[in-house]
Design an enzyme around this catalytic site. Structure first.
Site, PDB file in Angstrom:
ATOM      1  N   LYS A   1     -13.120  35.379  23.048  1.00 51.81           N
ATOM      2  CA  LYS A   1     -13.122  34.026  22.824  1.00 51.81           C
ATOM      3  C   LYS A   1     -11.517  33.992  23.839  1.00 51.81           C
ATOM      4  CE  LYS A   1     -11.512  31.490  19.135  1.00 51.81           C
ATOM      5  NZ  LYS A   1     -10.533  31.009  17.007  1.00 51.81           N
TER       6      LYS A   1
ATOM      7  N   HIS B   1     -19.795  37.034  10.122  1.00 48.46           N
ATOM      8  CA  HIS B   1     -18.917  37.571  10.630  1.00 48.46           C
ATOM      9  C   HIS B   1     -18.245  38.226   9.006  1.00 48.46           C
ATOM     10  CE1 HIS B   1     -15.387  35.890  13.088  1.00 48.46           C
ATOM     11  NE2 HIS B   1     -15.171  35.475  12.006  1.00 48.46           N
TER      12      HIS B   1
ATOM     13  N   HIS C   1      -7.584  39.222  18.668  1.00 49.67           N
ATOM     14  CA  HIS C   1      -6.228  38.255  17.561  1.00 49.67           C
ATOM     15  C   HIS C   1      -5.746  38.044  18.786  1.00 49.67           C
ATOM     16  CE1 HIS C   1      -8.026  40.112  13.421  1.00 49.67           C
ATOM     17  NE2 HIS C   1      -8.255  39.229  14.159  1.00 49.67           N
TER      18      HIS C   1
ATOM     19  N   TYR D   1      -4.981  40.915   6.875  1.00 56.66           N
ATOM     20  CA  TYR D   1      -5.999  41.270   6.623  1.00 56.66           C
ATOM     21  C   TYR D   1      -5.369  42.975   5.856  1.00 56.66           C
ATOM     22  CZ  TYR D   1      -9.161  39.041   8.836  1.00 56.66           C
ATOM     23  OH  TYR D   1     -10.179  37.695   9.638  1.00 56.66           O
TER      24      TYR D   1
ATOM     25  N   ARG E   1     -16.896  41.592  10.450  1.00 58.59           N
ATOM     26  CA  ARG E   1     -15.782  41.844  11.747  1.00 58.59           C
ATOM     27  C   ARG E   1     -14.630  41.361  10.643  1.00 58.59           C
ATOM     28  NH1 ARG E   1     -13.891  40.150  17.100  1.00 58.59           N
ATOM     29  NH2 ARG E   1     -12.151  38.651  16.124  1.00 58.59           N
TER      30      ARG E   1
ATOM     31  N   ARG F   1     -16.587  39.089  17.269  1.00 60.67           N
ATOM     32  CA  ARG F   1     -17.999  39.114  16.395  1.00 60.67           C
ATOM     33  C   ARG F   1     -19.651  38.184  17.054  1.00 60.67           C
ATOM     34  NH1 ARG F   1     -13.524  37.301  19.541  1.00 60.67           N
ATOM     35  NH2 ARG F   1     -10.952  35.925  18.168  1.00 60.67           N
TER      36      ARG F   1
END
Length: 290
Positions: A177, A241, A267, A276, A244, A151
């Site tokens: 995060k 982003h 994640h 993805y 990423r 990030r």
């Protein structure tokens, strides 16, 4: 040239509690212990709604929330994110019995169409973005965002204290995060590029510094990515982003196991990572039926 890579800060003393409203206290409790970036974004969204409503949160009704949402600008994803933040605040206030009811509970939106594929750049576009950047510092930033899948706040906050040398490349300890720490492998080629960039030998020196040698600000980093995209002839919507997103998609396309990619990107759910994944050429259930 980026004019300022470092954001200024203002010293602030203890708040005068006599001047702090009940809504401010609720907001402060709701934001407590959230990450800096999350806290900043949530507070901005909540205060925008409070200003629109023009009344204490305890007097807000469903119509206020619906009218605010209807007048919001921006993409559907942005509007939904802002609504989610305010709904979270109202739910928290009701749970804490500070608000009489949770007026956001009745606000339901249909599930949005998944447009993630529109934000995944082909490998050749990413290569043009990175190869067109001749400044070593900015080139290294683009490589960190793409190869490590960080990030933007994680890339800007990375210091040499977080880096551990290995026989081939190294390991970056990423505090990300949700206040979670993960280990990310830094390939040998990228490690050499980062070491060559290093001037400040102190442990707390940034791995990718700003143009004055200090920490790189997230806004400056995003400008670097947007300028690289513009040079490559890509959409103005491309941001840092997107690199990423590309990391997650391209690595799986090349055979990386989803659980490995999940761990690298941090994640919370494997389902997020597998969004993805692309159907590979020549594969698909239909070939077993035709």
């Amino acid at each position: 040239m980026v004019k300022r890579d470092r954001a200024g800060s203002r010293a602030s003393g203890p708040p005068d509690l006599a001047k702090v409203s009940g809504d401010d206290l609720l907001l402060r409790s709701w934001l407590h212990n959230r990450g800096e970036n999350t806290r900043r974004a949530y507070e901005r969204d909540a205060r925008a709604f409070m200003a629109y409503a023009g009344k204490p949160l305890g007097e807000v009704v469903l119509d206020d929330l619906q009218a605010w949402f209807d007048c919001l600008d921006g993409s559907d994803a942005t509007r939904r994110r802002k609504l989610s933040a305010v709904k979270s605040l109202l739910a928290f206030g009701a749970t804490m019995r500070v608000l009489p009811t949770d007026e956001g509970a009745a606000f339901r939106l249909e599930r949005a169409r998944d447009t993630l594929h529109e934000r995944i750049l082909p490998e050749e576009d990413v290569a043009r973005m990175i190869d067109s950047e001749t400044d070593p510092r900015r080139h290294a930033l683009l490589r960190v965002l793409y190869v490590l899948g960080l990030r933007i706040s994680e890339a800007c906050g990375l210091t040499w204290r977080d880096m551990t040398r290995r026989q081939q490349g190294g390991i970056a300890s990423i505090f990300g995060k949700g206040a979670k720490t993960r280990s990310v492998v830094v390939p040998a080629k990228l490690w050499k590029e980062l070491v060559a960039l290093r001037v400040d030998k102190r442990p707390d020196a940034p791995v990718v510094p700003g143009h004055e040698g200090g920490p790189l600000h997230v806004k400056a980093a995003d400008r670097i990515a947007k300028r690289a995209a513009r040079r490559a002839g890509l959409s103005s919507a491309v941001s840092a982003h997107w690199l990423r997103h590309a990391c997650c998609s391209h690595s799986q396309d090349r055979g990386a196991p989803p659980h490995v990619v999940q761990a690298q990107l941090g994640h919370a759910s494997l389902a997020t990572t597998t969004r993805y994944s692309h159907v590979r050429e020549g594969d698909g259930a239909g070939k077993y039926l035709d």
